[in-house]
Design an enzyme around this catalytic site. Structure first.
Site, PDB file in Angstrom:
ATOM      1  CE1 TYR A  77      -8.339  -4.145   3.224  1.00 31.29           C
ATOM      2  CE2 TYR A  77      -8.290  -2.878   5.249  1.00 31.29           C
ATOM      3  CZ  TYR A  77      -7.729  -3.825   4.420  1.00 31.29           C
ATOM      4  OH  TYR A  77      -6.556  -4.445   4.784  1.00 31.29           O
ATOM      5  NE  ARG A  78      -3.811  -1.217   4.606  1.00 30.63           N
ATOM      6  CZ  ARG A  78      -3.250  -2.074   5.468  1.00 30.63           C
ATOM      7  NH1 ARG A  78      -3.927  -3.111   5.884  1.00 30.63           N
ATOM      8  NH2 ARG A  78      -2.031  -1.884   5.912  1.00 30.63           N
ATOM      9  CE1 TYR A 106      -3.852  -2.277   0.293  1.00 29.26           C
ATOM     10  CE2 TYR A 106      -2.675  -3.283   2.118  1.00 29.26           C
ATOM     11  CZ  TYR A 106      -3.702  -3.307   1.204  1.00 29.26           C
ATOM     12  OH  TYR A 106      -4.590  -4.353   1.199  1.00 29.26           O
TER      13      TYR A 106
END
Ligand code: ADP
Length: 525
Positions: free
Chosen positions: A468-469, A91
């Site tokens: 969600y991310r 991420y």
């Protein structure tokens, strides 16, 4: 040449670095390309990772030092990017969203401030990793389990703030967090919930406190710097059993989900069970080249060969039951009965006594033992294996799971990638995690991996699903998908941002939230 803050001249920035060094000590201001490399996002799917380069890294040791750093940042309008460990791989790692930000790495603040065995909680600073807390509990014979994230070297604070998850009944980290200490951009230190009572005795016991409750606004946001965090810990169970249900056909995903949901809802299964695709499972034991030398996604016939040779399922359900031995056996019988109704299902069981430790990494995670075995996945493709994750939330129904799987698999194939994924079970939702594994030595493959993420997110959005991310590169894109009433939610976030951080110094662009000073950067990568 390192990146530099976009709003400061070289001369001014050199002065800022000197002033930062006078606060934290010269050895705690990192500026050499060599040291900054640790903070570069190793998995950036951009052919050039330069978009997310930091200009420097500052490592404060105390809240007092953070306050001094903030004072400087406000004076110079210097963008800071707080991290706790900076290992948010897939991420963004430790890299900032806005190129030239200074990373504020809190890993030197690594005290385990308190562990209460009776009330089953810990209070930790940002630098404490899952490995650290696990070792602390073991060394002292404390009968509590930590719930590790897939990568045990992660910071408890960092992972919890990103709403990461693990695999025991305490797998939803955000849900098991209780009480925070946060420094705001203006240098004010707050304690949330019951912690606002001076010498409070219930800070880690009751989340809400009196009046509005704020802990979650500091998750996946840029509203403050979390300097302490309370975490509930699971009492070590008497016994536990870890089950692996092997399902032979691709279409079995639907039945697997339908079977698991009632068992989760009635709490027969309390842990974050996982339904894992064959390729992800196989990657723990083998490399792609062991099976296939061709380009493009693995043909289904090869996947069938893999499942036969490794004796695994096309879908693999991993769940665990914990508690008093008799109750574990009764609940297991219940779950076994349900799964054995599925045609061709085979169930493998591993029973453990209270303090026994499983050997395999995935099973260790279900037993509260941190590991790093998740990184085996990077060996799957060979070369410099990297991954970036597409992480949509899926309703806990077989139909939805099958739909998300089929659409993603087809898209991945179109771009030349395998479906490397699985579903982690909440109670009413599934976290569908789809890793695109690519070889960063291959520029074309890297570019395809980057393009694919937006396409996967658009596909999901068109059916009403959201992630969600997401990676730094797609944060604005993800935020723009949450568009009810002309993006009213993001507007509110930015109103809060401007009120708490009028100089726009904390993590500009994080989660798509841009402070007024930097709003023009939205969408730029
Ligand atoms: P981990 O090492 O556990 O993967 P990181 O330290 O990389 O976690 O943190 C993940 C993200 O969470 C960071 O990129 C940052 O946006 C946010 N974050 C981490 N720690 C803090 C903190 N103490 N205060 C505010 N935000 C934080």
């Amino acid at each position: 040449m390192n990146a530099s803050p976009p709003n400061l001249s070289a001369v001014v920035f050199a002065r800022v670095l000197r002033e930062l060094a006078s606060v934290v000590g010269a050895s705690n201001v990192l500026t050499t390309a060599d040291r900054l490399r640790e903070y570069a996002d190793p998995f950036t799917p951009q052919p050039s990772a330069r978009s997310f380069e930091a200009s420097a890294v500052v490592l404060p040791a105390t809240v007092v030092e953070i306050r001094e750093v903030l004072k400087l940042a406000r004076a110079y309008r210097l963008a800071l990017w707080p991290v706790s460990g900076g290992r948010n791989f897939a991420y963004g790692g430790g890299a900032p969203r806005l190129r030239g930000s200074v990373v504020l790495d809190l890993k030197r603040m690594n005290r385990i401030i308190e562990v209460d065995e009776t009330l089953a909680y810990a209070l930790v600073e940002p630098g404490v990793t899952y490995f650290d807390l696990y070792a602390h509990l073991r060394e002292r014979g404390v009968k509590l389990w930590v719930d590790p994230a897939a990568a045990g070297w992660g910071s408890i604070v960092g992972n919890t703030l990103e709403r990461g998850f693990g695999y025991t009944p305490y797998g939803d980290h955000a849900a098991h967090q209780c009480g925070m200490e946060v420094m705001l951009a203006n240098g004010e230190l707050i304690r949330t919930g019951m912690g606002a009572i001076e010498i409070g005795r219930t800070w880690q016991l009751y989340k809400a406190g009196f009046g509005p409750s704020y802990d979650t606004i500091f998750m996946q946001s840029n509203f403050g710097i979390v300097t302490k965090l309370g975490m509930w810990l699971m009492p070590r169970p008497d016994a536990y059993v870890i089950a692996h249900v092997k399902l032979p056909r691709e279409a079995d995903l639907e039945a697997a989900v339908e079977t698991l949901r009632p068992l989760k809802l009635d709490e027969t299964i309390r842990n974050h069970a996982v339904i894992e695709g064959a390729i992800r499972h196989a990657a723990g034991q083998s490399a792609r080249r062991d099976w296939y030398g061709g380009k493009g996604p693995l043909p289904d016939s090869v996947v069938d060969q893999i499942t036969a040779r490794l004796d695994i399922g096309r879908w693999n359900v991993h769940f665990a039951i914990y508690g008093e031995r008799g109750i574990v056996e009764a609940q297991l019988a219940n779950a076994q009965r349900a799964f054995s109704r599925l045609p061709g299902a085979r169930i493998e069981l591993h029973r453990y006594a209270s303090d026994a430790e499983p050997v395999g990494g995935a099973e260790r995670n279900m037993a509260g033992i941190p590991s790093l075995s998740a990184f085996r996945m990077l060996d799957w493709v060979g070369g410099t294996g990297m991954h970036v994750d597409f992480s949509p939330i899926c309703p806990f129904t077989g139909r939805d799971a099958m739909r998300q799987y089929s659409v993603a698999k087809a898209r991945l194939a179109e771009y030349g990638f395998d479906y490397y994924g699985g579903f982690t079970a909440g109670t009413r939702h599934l976290h569908h995690i789809v890793a695109t594994i690519f070889n960063r030595d291959d520029a074309k493959e890297t570019e395809a991996a980057a393009d694919l993420q937006r396409v996967l997110m658009s596909d999901a959005r068109s059916e009403g699903y959201g992630v969600y991310r997401t990676h730094l590169a797609t944060m604005d894109f993800a935020a723009s998908q949450y568009d009810f009433n002309d993006g009213a939610l993001l507007k509110m976030s930015e109103t809060i941002k401007d009120a708490l951080d009028p100089d726009g110094i904390l993590a500009p662009g994080k989660s798509g939230i841009w402070p007024r000073a930097w709003r023009g950067r939205r969408g730029s990568v």
